[in-house]
Write a protein that holds these residues in place. Structure first.
Motif, PDB file in Angstrom:
ATOM      1  N   LYS A   1      30.481  36.388  34.207  1.00 24.76           N
ATOM      2  CA  LYS A   1      31.890  35.559  34.149  1.00 24.76           C
ATOM      3  C   LYS A   1      31.992  35.065  35.643  1.00 24.76           C
ATOM      4  N   SER A   2      32.084  35.881  36.669  1.00 29.63           N
ATOM      5  CA  SER A   2      32.393  35.543  37.981  1.00 29.63           C
ATOM      6  C   SER A   2      31.163  34.546  38.685  1.00 29.63           C
ATOM      7  N   LEU A   3      29.804  35.100  38.223  1.00 32.85           N
ATOM      8  CA  LEU A   3      28.813  34.392  38.701  1.00 32.85           C
ATOM      9  C   LEU A   3      28.833  32.956  38.335  1.00 32.85           C
ATOM     10  N   SER A   4      29.257  32.696  37.064  1.00 33.10           N
ATOM     11  CA  SER A   4      29.378  31.397  36.445  1.00 33.10           C
ATOM     12  C   SER A   4      30.097  30.276  37.588  1.00 33.10           C
ATOM     13  N   THR A   5      31.333  30.909  37.911  1.00 33.76           N
ATOM     14  CA  THR A   5      31.969  30.087  38.758  1.00 33.76           C
ATOM     15  C   THR A   5      31.350  30.089  40.106  1.00 33.76           C
ATOM     16  N   HIS A   6      30.769  31.029  40.719  1.00 31.18           N
ATOM     17  CA  HIS A   6      30.189  30.768  41.853  1.00 31.18           C
ATOM     18  C   HIS A   6      29.117  29.798  41.798  1.00 31.18           C
TER      19      HIS A   6
ATOM     20  N   ALA B   1      20.148  43.259  37.666  1.00 28.73           N
ATOM     21  CA  ALA B   1      19.791  42.124  38.343  1.00 28.73           C
ATOM     22  C   ALA B   1      20.405  41.042  38.212  1.00 28.73           C
ATOM     23  N   LEU B   2      21.059  40.375  39.890  1.00 33.92           N
ATOM     24  CA  LEU B   2      21.525  39.132  39.733  1.00 33.92           C
ATOM     25  C   LEU B   2      20.613  38.107  40.394  1.00 33.92           C
ATOM     26  N   LEU B   3      20.307  37.096  39.570  1.00 31.38           N
ATOM     27  CA  LEU B   3      19.186  36.293  39.672  1.00 31.38           C
ATOM     28  C   LEU B   3      19.729  34.688  39.872  1.00 31.38           C
ATOM     29  N   ILE B   4      19.278  34.105  40.770  1.00 29.63           N
ATOM     30  CA  ILE B   4      19.854  32.607  40.885  1.00 29.63           C
ATOM     31  C   ILE B   4      18.731  31.789  41.533  1.00 29.63           C
TER      32      ILE B   4
ATOM     33  N   THR C   1      34.032  40.685  39.966  1.00 24.47           N
ATOM     34  CA  THR C   1      34.441  39.882  40.959  1.00 24.47           C
ATOM     35  C   THR C   1      34.227  40.160  42.380  1.00 24.47           C
ATOM     36  N   GLU C   2      34.164  41.596  42.482  1.00 26.72           N
ATOM     37  CA  GLU C   2      33.824  42.088  43.993  1.00 26.72           C
ATOM     38  C   GLU C   2      32.514  41.821  44.346  1.00 26.72           C
ATOM     39  N   ILE C   3      31.449  42.189  43.209  1.00 24.82           N
ATOM     40  CA  ILE C   3      30.132  42.040  43.515  1.00 24.82           C
ATOM     41  C   ILE C   3      29.770  40.621  43.851  1.00 24.82           C
ATOM     42  N   VAL C   4      30.303  39.624  42.817  1.00 23.18           N
ATOM     43  CA  VAL C   4      29.815  38.222  43.145  1.00 23.18           C
ATOM     44  C   VAL C   4      30.414  37.667  44.452  1.00 23.18           C
TER      45      VAL C   4
END
Length: 280
Positions: A121-126, A155-158, A220-223
């Protein structure tokens, strides 16, 4: 080095968004000698390594949604089936053509499902704020996903790719980070690749390793920390490029010839070096 090894190295060294062009060249060079070379298991494995390491974006069939291909969202040991938590789908992927097919509704079971949902959810905004919109043009696309890399990591992948053949340039940004809930740590790499090939062949390939600790297990803090390290890395790359432009590149050639006049390249055939040396 065998032909299989040479072809595999070409594939794995393909610039962002240019794999199809590399494949066309390989076919032109090998069609007479070995038309089945691209079907060799070792070569197919090279395609998979390239697509997964490059976090290739592929469009799901029947829509404009892009999803990522990586070792972290591959289903079990299947080399051609992946899942995406953002769209809640699984899909088959042809590593040679880079096309997705057979998409289905799918939810991946993980002990970190709540945290994955919060991060997503937070990564979507970022992602919407800092990455280019998806494009239907060939070779372009951007996507992100958050997946359960294992029972111990998330895993956080972009990935964002921009390919503009008419302007002789292509590039890709990749964020590959692993969050470990038990240790509250974030580690991985950020990387940027650019290929410019108008009347030449210039490539930029840079990366930075990330190791962050004491991060709250809150999406939120992670992103927020992801955004910070991405910004720092981008600023570092920008400073390095400005420094090279003002320093190293200036020393490579004169800005003007010794005559202090610009050369009219369309008339270059009319210049005679021998006559100039003779003083004529």
């Amino acid at each position: 080095m065998s032909s299989t090894e040479v072809v595999s190295s070409f594939i794995e060294g393909s610039p962002p968004g240019e794999l199809n062009d590399v494949v066309k060249s390989i076919k032109a060079l090998t069609s007479d000698s070995d038309p089945s070379l691209l079907q060799n298991p070792k070569v197919k494995a090279a395609f998979q390594r390239y697509n997964e390491s490059q976090l290739v974006c592929t469009k799901l069939p029947g829509g404009n949604q892009y999803v990522l291909v990586s070792e972290h969202n591959r289903l079990d040991n299947d080399s051609s089936t992946y899942y995406d938590t953002t769209t809640s789908t699984s899909f088959s992927f042809d590593h040679t053509t880079q096309k997705a097919s057979d998409s289905k509704s799918y939810t991946h079971d993980s002990p970190h499902n709540d945290l994955i949902s919060s991060i997503s959810k937070s990564l979507s905004t970022h992602f919407a704020e800092h990455y280019p919109p998806q494009s239907s043009s060939s070779g372009s696309g951007s996507a992100y996903t958050v997946s359960s890399s294992s029972d111990n990591q998330i895993a956080l992948l972009i990935s964002a790719t921009k390919s503009s053949p008419q302007n002789f340039i292509s590039g890709r940004w990749r964020t590959t980070l692993l969050y470990e809930p038990s240790a509250k740590s974030l580690s991985g790499t950020l990387s940027a690749q650019v290929h410019y090939y108008e009347d030449g062949n210039v490539a930029l390939n840079t990366s930075r390793k990330i190791s962050e600790t004491n991060i709250s297990d809150n999406g939120t803090e992670i992103v927020k920390r992801v955004a910070q390290v991405e910004k720092q890395y981008q600023e570092e790359v920008n400073r390095a490029l400005v420094g090279m432009n003002e320093g190293s590149f200036r020393g490579l050639r004169r800005q003007l010839p010794v005559t202090r006049q610009r050369i009219e390249w369309e008339k270059v055939r009319g210049y005679s070096l021998s006559d100039n040396l003779k003083g004529k």
